[in-house]
Design a protein around this motif. Structure first.
Motif, PDB file in Angstrom:
ATOM      1  N   ASP A 149      16.308  40.318 -99.768  1.00  0.00           N
ATOM      2  CA  ASP A 149      17.640  40.848-100.028  1.00  0.00           C
ATOM      3  C   ASP A 149      17.627  42.042-100.982  1.00  0.00           C
ATOM      4  N   ALA A 150      16.446  42.514-101.364  1.00  0.00           N
ATOM      5  CA  ALA A 150      16.354  43.674-102.262  1.00  0.00           C
ATOM      6  C   ALA A 150      16.827  44.938-101.541  1.00  0.00           C
ATOM      7  N   VAL A 151      17.272  45.908-102.304  1.00  0.00           N
ATOM      8  CA  VAL A 151      17.669  47.183-101.700  1.00  0.00           C
ATOM      9  C   VAL A 151      16.442  47.849-101.095  1.00  0.00           C
ATOM     10  N   GLY A 152      16.668  48.695-100.098  1.00  0.00           N
ATOM     11  CA  GLY A 152      15.565  49.267 -99.340  1.00  0.00           C
ATOM     12  C   GLY A 152      14.558  50.030-100.174  1.00  0.00           C
ATOM     13  N   SER A 153      15.029  50.810-101.141  1.00  0.00           N
ATOM     14  CA  SER A 153      14.104  51.605-101.959  1.00  0.00           C
ATOM     15  C   SER A 153      13.174  50.707-102.771  1.00  0.00           C
ATOM     16  N   LEU A 154      13.689  49.586-103.262  1.00  0.00           N
ATOM     17  CA  LEU A 154      12.859  48.661-104.022  1.00  0.00           C
ATOM     18  C   LEU A 154      11.865  47.954-103.102  1.00  0.00           C
ATOM     19  N   GLN A 155      12.289  47.608-101.891  1.00  0.00           N
ATOM     20  CA  GLN A 155      11.378  47.001-100.925  1.00  0.00           C
ATOM     21  C   GLN A 155      10.203  47.930-100.626  1.00  0.00           C
ATOM     22  N   ARG A 156      10.505  49.192-100.366  1.00  0.00           N
ATOM     23  CA  ARG A 156       9.448  50.153-100.020  1.00  0.00           C
ATOM     24  C   ARG A 156       8.479  50.350-101.180  1.00  0.00           C
ATOM     25  N   ALA A 157       9.019  50.473-102.373  1.00  0.00           N
ATOM     26  CA  ALA A 157       8.154  50.667-103.542  1.00  0.00           C
ATOM     27  C   ALA A 157       7.258  49.455-103.769  1.00  0.00           C
ATOM     28  N   THR A 158       7.799  48.262-103.578  1.00  0.00           N
ATOM     29  CA  THR A 158       7.018  47.036-103.788  1.00  0.00           C
ATOM     30  C   THR A 158       5.911  46.913-102.746  1.00  0.00           C
ATOM     31  N   ILE A 159       6.232  47.241-101.496  1.00  0.00           N
ATOM     32  CA  ILE A 159       5.220  47.173-100.431  1.00  0.00           C
ATOM     33  C   ILE A 159       4.124  48.202-100.682  1.00  0.00           C
ATOM     34  N   ALA A 160       4.513  49.410-101.083  1.00  0.00           N
ATOM     35  CA  ALA A 160       3.518  50.450-101.356  1.00  0.00           C
ATOM     36  C   ALA A 160       2.583  50.026-102.488  1.00  0.00           C
TER      37      ALA A 160
ATOM     38  N   HIS B 174      11.335  51.371 -90.323  1.00  0.00           N
ATOM     39  CA  HIS B 174      12.605  52.010 -89.964  1.00  0.00           C
ATOM     40  C   HIS B 174      13.735  51.371 -90.765  1.00  0.00           C
ATOM     41  N   PRO B 175      14.580  52.154 -91.445  1.00  0.00           N
ATOM     42  CA  PRO B 175      15.659  51.564 -92.242  1.00  0.00           C
ATOM     43  C   PRO B 175      16.722  50.928 -91.357  1.00  0.00           C
ATOM     44  N   SER B 176      17.211  49.773 -91.764  1.00  0.00           N
ATOM     45  CA  SER B 176      18.245  49.096 -90.996  1.00  0.00           C
ATOM     46  C   SER B 176      19.533  49.914 -91.034  1.00  0.00           C
ATOM     47  N   PRO B 177      20.352  49.845 -89.980  1.00  0.00           N
ATOM     48  CA  PRO B 177      21.505  50.744 -89.872  1.00  0.00           C
ATOM     49  C   PRO B 177      22.595  50.503 -90.907  1.00  0.00           C
ATOM     50  N   ARG B 178      22.745  49.286 -91.390  1.00  0.00           N
ATOM     51  CA  ARG B 178      23.837  49.013 -92.324  1.00  0.00           C
ATOM     52  C   ARG B 178      23.379  48.915 -93.776  1.00  0.00           C
ATOM     53  N   LEU B 179      22.204  48.373 -93.999  1.00  0.00           N
ATOM     54  CA  LEU B 179      21.768  48.104 -95.373  1.00  0.00           C
ATOM     55  C   LEU B 179      20.655  49.019 -95.855  1.00  0.00           C
ATOM     56  N   ASN B 180      20.069  49.799 -94.953  1.00  0.00           N
ATOM     57  CA  ASN B 180      18.938  50.664 -95.295  1.00  0.00           C
ATOM     58  C   ASN B 180      17.746  49.856 -95.786  1.00  0.00           C
ATOM     59  N   GLN B 181      17.678  48.583 -95.397  1.00  0.00           N
ATOM     60  CA  GLN B 181      16.549  47.735 -95.754  1.00  0.00           C
ATOM     61  C   GLN B 181      15.469  47.819 -94.675  1.00  0.00           C
ATOM     62  N   LEU B 182      14.348  47.153 -94.932  1.00  0.00           N
ATOM     63  CA  LEU B 182      13.326  46.966 -93.924  1.00  0.00           C
ATOM     64  C   LEU B 182      13.593  45.629 -93.230  1.00  0.00           C
ATOM     65  N   THR B 183      13.629  45.656 -91.912  1.00  0.00           N
ATOM     66  CA  THR B 183      13.977  44.472 -91.140  1.00  0.00           C
ATOM     67  C   THR B 183      12.736  43.618 -90.897  1.00  0.00           C
TER      68      THR B 183
ATOM     69  N   SER C 128      25.329  45.794-107.621  1.00  0.00           N
ATOM     70  CA  SER C 128      23.930  45.688-107.983  1.00  0.00           C
ATOM     71  C   SER C 128      23.117  46.801-107.342  1.00  0.00           C
ATOM     72  N   ARG C 129      22.185  47.354-108.123  1.00  0.00           N
ATOM     73  CA  ARG C 129      21.278  48.368-107.598  1.00  0.00           C
ATOM     74  C   ARG C 129      19.953  47.757-107.138  1.00  0.00           C
ATOM     75  N   LEU C 130      19.816  46.454-107.307  1.00  0.00           N
ATOM     76  CA  LEU C 130      18.562  45.793-106.972  1.00  0.00           C
ATOM     77  C   LEU C 130      18.674  44.926-105.736  1.00  0.00           C
ATOM     78  N   SER C 131      19.847  44.391-105.448  1.00  0.00           N
ATOM     79  CA  SER C 131      19.983  43.454-104.343  1.00  0.00           C
ATOM     80  C   SER C 131      21.316  43.610-103.640  1.00  0.00           C
ATOM     81  N   HIS C 132      21.291  43.416-102.307  1.00  0.00           N
ATOM     82  CA  HIS C 132      22.510  43.367-101.516  1.00  0.00           C
ATOM     83  C   HIS C 132      23.030  41.935-101.411  1.00  0.00           C
ATOM     84  N   ASP C 133      22.214  40.953-101.783  1.00  0.00           N
ATOM     85  CA  ASP C 133      22.496  39.545-101.499  1.00  0.00           C
ATOM     86  C   ASP C 133      22.609  39.309-100.003  1.00  0.00           C
ATOM     87  N   MET C 134      22.052  40.210 -99.211  1.00  0.00           N
ATOM     88  CA  MET C 134      22.030  40.089 -97.758  1.00  0.00           C
ATOM     89  C   MET C 134      20.678  40.583 -97.260  1.00  0.00           C
TER      90      MET C 134
END
Length: 330
Positions: A297-308, A75-84, A208-214
């Motif tokens: 701290d990667a953006v959500g789309s990069l996290q999902r692609a890496t996990i897949a 589920h994407p996080s509400p503020r960052l669209n990352q995976l929690t 940055s399109r790769l990291s939120h630093d958060m």
């Protein structure tokens, strides 16, 4: 450093104590069928493969299946669209069950956490409440009335809907944004102060399109187990189900039948009984391993692609066709 309002911080601390007081009930008499296997191992770690019914997987269809699995289980996080995920040690407590059952469940959850790379520690501060009840909606009505922040990110007019119990086992996630030593709980009503370092950074840092630093992290999880709906399942299966539920934040995986078997299909009628697994599947384990190894701290789309990608690499050699062969090449 940003600080939450003092009143809200106090309410959070008092709220957790009050919730446990509210739920300090006599231990339930659980269904006999479930009681029989509290000491049965919940895992089949030695099993290297999983049989897929239906058409034989090609590299292309397996790729599609892993990508769908990631979407359904994260589920994407509400503020960052990352995976929690957990940054603090995973520390579950089972409530309203006998002590030996509680110990079995929490030990298994922490064991799985350690295996997939999630943080664990003995003597940690509780941050997961697993509540067994034969009146689960009454429990969640009380939570919604007295401690609605435990329902996670939502608006006031959504409280009744969000607190509705619809599954045999259901979780509510309090998430937060973390930047170094600063943690801000996700709250639609939070108003940042003039000196808050994160106030303008929820949508990325420095362009940055790769990291939120958060990082999106779990703060607390409440799980309700409806004891009227678990009869016939062993505590081993329940422990693995709970582990998947509290180590990730599944999106639509609960209640669905994924092409790749998942423990989260255990209570869904959408999956034929023969297709349901009763321990963590290879796909479940690969997903959790990917979740806890990807850059937090990667953006959500990069996290999902890496996990897949991690899942695909992990499952290529392990998924078999019904005839016992390996996945066909594209």
């Amino acid at each position: 450093m940003m600080r939450m309002a003092a009143g809200r911080a106090r309410a959070h601390r008092v709220g957790m104590a009050a919730l446990l007081l509210l739920l300090s009930l006599p231990a339930l008499s659980l269904p006999a069928a479930a009681q029989t296997a509290a000491d049965t191992p919940a895992t089949t770690d030695s099993t290297p493969t999983v049989t897929i019914t239906g058409n034989r997987f090609t590299v292309e269809t397996l790729t599609q299946a892993t990508e769908g699995f990631v979407q359904d289980h994260g589920h994407p996080s509400p503020r960052l669209n990352q995976l929690t995920r957990w940054e603090r040690p995973v520390c579950p407590q089972a409530i309203n069950v006998p002590a030996d059952v509680a110990a079995f469940l929490t030990t298994r959850i922490k064991t799985v956490a350690g295996q997939v790379g999630a943080p664990t520690r003995d003597g940690c501060k509780r941050n997961i409440e697993i509540i067994f009840s034969d009146t689960p909606q009454a429990v969640m009505d009380a939570v919604a009335d007295k401690r609605s922040f435990l329902l996670g990110y939502h608006f006031v007019n959504q409280t009744k809907t969000v607190s509705k119990v619809t599954q045999a086992i259901q979780a509510w996630y309090v998430t937060a944004v973390r930047d170094g030593a600063t943690t801000v709980v996700d709250d639609p009503y939070y108003v940042p102060g003039p000196n808050d370092p994160l106030k303008d950074q929820f949508h990325g840092n420095g362009g940055s399109r790769l990291s939120h630093d958060m990082t999106s992290v779990f703060d607390n999880i409440v799980v309700i187990v409806d004891t009227t709906k678990i009869e016939g399942e062993t505590f081993g299966s329940l422990a693995d189900y709970l582990a998947m539920l509290v180590l990730a934040q599944p999106a639509s995986a609960v209640g669905q039948c994924n092409p790749l078997p998942s423990i989260l299909s255990l209570f869904t009628d959408a999956c034929p009984s023969a297709q349901r697994v009763r321990s963590l599947s290879p796909a479940d384990k690969a997903y959790l391993e990917g979740l806890y190894s990807v850059a937090p701290d990667a953006v959500g789309s990069l996290q999902r692609a890496t996990i897949a990608t991690h899942m695909l690499d992990s499952l290529k050699a392990g998924v078999t066709a019904p005839d016992g062969g390996t996945p066909a090449a594209k």
